[in-house]
Design a protein around this motif. Structure first.
Motif, PDB file in Angstrom:
ATOM      1  N   GLU A  57      59.784 -58.464 -81.745  1.00 19.75           N
ATOM      2  CA  GLU A  57      61.152 -58.948 -81.320  1.00 19.75           C
ATOM      3  C   GLU A  57      62.231 -57.878 -81.244  1.00 19.75           C
ATOM      4  N   LEU A  58      61.919 -56.834 -81.783  1.00 19.68           N
ATOM      5  CA  LEU A  58      62.777 -55.559 -81.868  1.00 19.68           C
ATOM      6  C   LEU A  58      62.552 -54.655 -80.302  1.00 19.68           C
ATOM      7  N   ALA A  59      61.388 -54.683 -79.919  1.00 21.92           N
ATOM      8  CA  ALA A  59      61.120 -54.147 -78.565  1.00 21.92           C
ATOM      9  C   ALA A  59      61.758 -54.921 -77.374  1.00 21.92           C
ATOM     10  N   ASN A 108      58.176 -48.363 -77.576  1.00 19.67           N
ATOM     11  CA  ASN A 108      57.218 -48.637 -78.660  1.00 19.67           C
ATOM     12  C   ASN A 108      58.020 -48.834 -80.064  1.00 19.67           C
ATOM     13  N   VAL A 109      57.497 -49.602 -80.755  1.00 17.23           N
ATOM     14  CA  VAL A 109      58.343 -49.650 -82.066  1.00 17.23           C
ATOM     15  C   VAL A 109      57.143 -49.835 -83.266  1.00 17.23           C
ATOM     16  N   SER A 154      60.066 -46.833 -86.415  1.00 15.74           N
ATOM     17  CA  SER A 154      60.802 -45.631 -85.628  1.00 15.74           C
ATOM     18  C   SER A 154      60.731 -46.431 -84.237  1.00 15.74           C
ATOM     19  N   LEU A 155      61.504 -46.215 -83.398  1.00 16.20           N
ATOM     20  CA  LEU A 155      61.547 -46.848 -81.902  1.00 16.20           C
ATOM     21  C   LEU A 155      61.760 -45.751 -81.111  1.00 16.20           C
ATOM     22  N   ARG A 156      61.003 -45.790 -80.090  1.00 16.76           N
ATOM     23  CA  ARG A 156      61.011 -44.990 -78.949  1.00 16.76           C
ATOM     24  C   ARG A 156      61.120 -45.581 -77.461  1.00 16.76           C
ATOM     25  N   LEU A 157      62.144 -45.172 -76.683  1.00 14.19           N
ATOM     26  CA  LEU A 157      62.427 -45.508 -75.606  1.00 14.19           C
ATOM     27  C   LEU A 157      62.189 -44.528 -74.398  1.00 14.19           C
ATOM     28  N   TYR A 190      49.210 -48.211 -93.853  1.00 16.25           N
ATOM     29  CA  TYR A 190      49.428 -49.355 -93.033  1.00 16.25           C
ATOM     30  C   TYR A 190      50.357 -49.348 -91.737  1.00 16.25           C
ATOM     31  N   VAL A 191      50.033 -49.521 -90.895  1.00 17.12           N
ATOM     32  CA  VAL A 191      50.902 -49.819 -89.465  1.00 17.12           C
ATOM     33  C   VAL A 191      51.019 -51.044 -88.892  1.00 17.12           C
ATOM     34  N   SER A 192      52.113 -51.397 -88.744  1.00 18.18           N
ATOM     35  CA  SER A 192      52.663 -52.683 -87.698  1.00 18.18           C
ATOM     36  C   SER A 192      53.396 -52.022 -86.348  1.00 18.18           C
ATOM     37  N   ALA A 193      52.837 -52.138 -85.430  1.00 19.48           N
ATOM     38  CA  ALA A 193      53.435 -52.008 -84.122  1.00 19.48           C
ATOM     39  C   ALA A 193      53.685 -52.885 -83.128  1.00 19.48           C
ATOM     40  N   ALA A 194      54.531 -52.526 -82.048  1.00 18.43           N
ATOM     41  CA  ALA A 194      54.643 -53.500 -81.016  1.00 18.43           C
ATOM     42  C   ALA A 194      54.953 -52.850 -79.677  1.00 18.43           C
ATOM     43  N   PHE A 195      54.637 -53.301 -78.571  1.00 13.18           N
ATOM     44  CA  PHE A 195      55.111 -52.645 -77.268  1.00 13.18           C
ATOM     45  C   PHE A 195      55.576 -53.518 -76.251  1.00 13.18           C
ATOM     46  N   ALA A 196      56.776 -53.107 -75.418  1.00 16.22           N
ATOM     47  CA  ALA A 196      57.124 -54.121 -74.641  1.00 16.22           C
ATOM     48  C   ALA A 196      57.517 -53.279 -73.414  1.00 16.22           C
ATOM     49  N   ASN A 197      57.527 -53.655 -72.206  1.00 17.06           N
ATOM     50  CA  ASN A 197      58.192 -52.926 -70.997  1.00 17.06           C
ATOM     51  C   ASN A 197      58.790 -53.852 -70.103  1.00 17.06           C
TER      52      ASN A 197
END
Length: 485
Positions: free
Chosen positions: A13-15, A35-36, A61-64, A169-176
């Motif tokens: 959702e954040l991405a 990348n979140v 962390s969020l990378r754009l 523990y890692v939870s991650a998402a990607f969107a483009n």
């Protein structure tokens, strides 16, 4: 780390919010990827046979990354309010306007579903393409890790011990902006400890997808047995020795092959030994990168890389023939190939690297059961030791440095136990040795005399890569010095 695993969907959702902000501020002409990553790591350290530190951290962390008018720029933040996200987008848009032309830009990853993997929604406990996410590991607390440290120390039988137990523990998402949107989560654990006896060290380490799979008593007993067996070492002269490398030593071989050999960027620049389609290894050697885990070793990564490309198993070497190198979108475009799902935050600069490599284990034919100091010899190394006429049993390699990246000539030291073997029997501990050896040459055609019947999943020393390694019986290893110099 309690409560950290209940975040599924928050990162995606954040991405998506950031992608919409880019479209609002820059329009559709600007390509964007986000990348979140929410990461929680906890570490229990022990020294002098007692826990001296419990530390934990958790951060999102969020990378754009933006590409516009042939230019690329990136930005990052740990602040996720609406105003903070808008500031990140505006700052990155300003940076892309003054960035130099990016002629290597390969475009965005197209929409593609990931394979079911670690904690992917709907994956269940286990699928045929990945392992199940372990909630207990994600929620592990200091008492869970301390229990394993206690068992390690007790099993060492009074020897001085030191090491760590960690959970992640890692939870991650990607969107483009091309429409790719994926998410996943993973958890893993690792333990690494030494025991010391009369100045000699023994080591035991293990990585696992489940903290419950780490048995501190087994690891502590093994480290202590190796330390006791390594006392009163003799010195040997330099020379070429037949060797059995235990899994910990093989891990270093795999790590250097991943970073300097199967790196697609280095291959494009002709700085890698890899020659696709050529029999560069012994026919017994098969090496696979398994980011989604396997039935044998349930440890994995997120189901997508940093560019949103779905991860998949990749055969790097099959039956001695080099089959592939690892690519992100940039190195793949330069090679006229497709991304293999190995993009990372630094892959455009340092190259895309395999981080879940497995050297396939096989049963070594024609060797008799192992003998010697069984408790101090890794299970998969015992039959290989029994088949050695005269050579060295090596536990661990450390402080390894590459002298020639193209030929992958590496120099380093042995550590945590070396023994002289004669006619299949361990006859003496040996002082630590310096070696200078081409790793591909050591594994070349006719030089692999045996591979252990099982693999051990081992943690990387610096990050959370994993290497599934069996023991290896090699015809030759170039020892260039001993404890005296």
């Amino acid at each position: 780390m309690n409560g950290e695993s209940g975040r599924a969907g928050a990162e995606l959702e954040l991405a998506a919010r950031v992608i919409e902000l880019v479209r609002k501020l820059a329009g559709h002409a600007c390509e964007a990827e986000v990348n979140v990553r929410h990461e929680a790591e906890a570490l229990t350290r022990f020294a002098n046979s007692a826990i001296h530190q419990n530390v934990a951290s958790a951060a999102t962390s969020l990378r754009l990354r933006l590409h516009s008018d042939g230019r690329t720029a990136g930005g990052s933040t740990t602040l996720t309010s609406t105003d903070d996200l808008r500031t990140l987008v505006e700052r990155t848009l300003a940076a892309v306007r003054v960035s130099p032309p990016d002629r290597s830009w390969a475009g965005l990853a197209p929409p593609a579903p990931p394979r079911l993997s670690a904690g992917h929604p709907g994956s269940g406990e286990r699928s045929g393409l990945g392992f199940g996410f372990d909630e207990a590991t994600a929620r592990a607390d200091p008492a869970d890790r301390a229990e394993r440290v206690r068992d390690f120390v007790r099993a060492a039988g009074g020897l001085e011990t030191a090491g760590y137990c960690r959970t992640v523990y890692v939870s991650a998402a990607f969107a483009n902006s091309a429409g790719q949107a994926v998410e996943g989560r993973m958890a893993d654990a690792a333990m690494d400890g030494i025991a010391r006896s009369d100045g000699a060290d023994g080591v035991a380490r293990l990585a696992a997808a489940r903290l419950a799979d780490l048995d501190g008593a087994v690891l502590g007993a093994r480290a202590a047995a190796k330390a006791r067996a390594a006392s009163r070492p003799v010195e040997l002269p330099p020379g070429h020795y037949e060797v059995v490398l235990e899994p910990d030593a093989v891990k270093d071989v795999l790590e250097n092959l991943a970073i300097f050999g199967f790196d697609g960027k280095a291959h494009n620049q002709q700085q890698s030994f890899a020659e696709l389609g050529k029999a560069q290894f012994d026919p017994s050697v098969t090496i696979v990168d398994e980011p989604l885990g396997s039935r044998e070793e349930p440890a994995a990564d997120l189901p997508f890389d940093d560019e949103g490309t779905p991860r998949r198993p990749l055969v790097l070497v099959r039956d001695g023939v080099t089959m592939a190198v690892t690519h992100d979108r940039t190195s793949a475009a330069q090679a006229g190939a497709e991304s293999t799902g190995h993009a990372s935050p630094v892959s455009r600069s340092w190259g895309p690297h395999a981080s879940h490599m497995r050297l396939e284990a096989t049963s070594a034919p024609g060797v008799r059961p192992g003998t010697g100091d069984i408790d101090s010899i890794a299970e998969s190394a015992r039959p290989l030791v029994a088949g050695m006429r005269r050579g060295l049993l090596v536990t661990d390699l450390w402080y390894t440095r590459v002298l020639d990246p193209k030929a992958l000539v590496v120099t380093g030291l042995t550590r945590n136990g070396v023994w002289l073997v004669e006619d299949g029997e361990v006859v003496s501990a040996v002082s630590n040795l310096r070696f200078t050896q081409s790793y591909p040459h050591a594994l070349g055609p006719g030089r692999v005399l045996g591979i252990g019947a099982g693999t051990v999943l081992l943690p990387d020393s610096w990050d959370r890569a994993h290497y599934a390694a069996p023991a290896l019986h090699l015809a030759e290893w170039n020892v260039t010095g001993n404890a005296s110099g």
